[in-house]
Design an enzyme around this catalytic site. Structure first.
Site, PDB file in Angstrom:
ATOM      1  CG  ASP A 103       2.485  -4.880   1.838  1.00  0.00           C
ATOM      2  OD1 ASP A 103       3.056  -5.314   2.843  1.00  0.00           O
ATOM      3  OD2 ASP A 103       1.243  -4.904   1.716  1.00  0.00           O
ATOM      4  CE  LYS A 131       3.889  -2.713   5.631  1.00  0.00           C
ATOM      5  NZ  LYS A 131       2.395  -2.696   5.559  1.00  0.00           N
TER       6      LYS A 131
END
Ligand code: 5GP
Ligand code: MG
Length: 175
Positions: A103, A131
């Protein structure tokens, strides 16, 4: 309280299985004649690790690392601590880190730095999901299952407040 009715399916179990097969092929090709040490970052990546290793007909070793980060429950706070370190000697090993999601990149770059200090022969990263829209620290990803949008995802090992890790598909939480 979060309910499953607030989820929409993002990646089905069939798509996950195909990605696991593809990643296993890439890893087998790159680690022929080697005996890699796979290190799963707990808890999120244990389901992925379990499926992946059963597609890898290579001699391999496994270990686990457990971290904690302080701050808001749905983000890593930028301060990572090792709760359970790796017991297997790392020096001279071909180490492959197995993650569920990259992330901000803070967690996995901490793990890579921690392992690098133990002098592996090589160090690579395999993540099921990425992500990139949220990245704060650059992370070299060697094997990537899926690029996901900027939404909170659950299932297949990924949790919300320790729940829903057992879902066989990956869902996105509705905004
Ligand atoms: P990073 O340090 O890269 O920001 O975040 C890594 C950790 O935050 C992951 O290992 C995971 O525990 C958690 N995380 C980040 N994004 C998500 C997400 O969309 N869903 C879930 N369940 N956890 C996430
Ligand atoms: Mg994780």
């Amino acid at each position: 309280m979060v309910f499953q009715s607030q989820f929409t399916i993002l990646i089905s179990r069939d798509e996950i299985a195909k990605a696991v097969d593809r990643l296993a092929c890439e890893i087998k090709r790159d680690y022929q004649d080697k005996q890699p040490l796979l290190i799963s970052v707990l808890k999120g990546s244990f389901v992925f690790m379990a499926d992946l290793i059963r597609q890898l007909d290579l001699p391999l070793d496994l270990d686990f690392i457990r971290l904690s980060s302080y701050g808001a429950a749905r983000e890593s706070a930028g301060k990572v601590r090792v709760v359970q370190g790796v017991k297997t000697p790392i020096k001279g090993r071909d180490v492959l880190v197995i993650e569920d999601i990259v992330d901000t990149g803070i967690t996995v770059s901490f793990v890579l730095d921690y392992l690098k200090k133990k002098h592996p022969a090589s160090l690579k990263l395999c993540t099921l999901t990425d992500k990139p829209s949220r990245r704060r620290v650059p992370v070299p990803i060697d094997y990537r299952g899926f690029t996901v949008p900027n939404r909170f995802i659950v299932g297949y090992g990924l949790d919300i407040d320790q729940r829903f890790r057992n879902l066989p598909d990956i869902y996105a939480l509705e905004d």
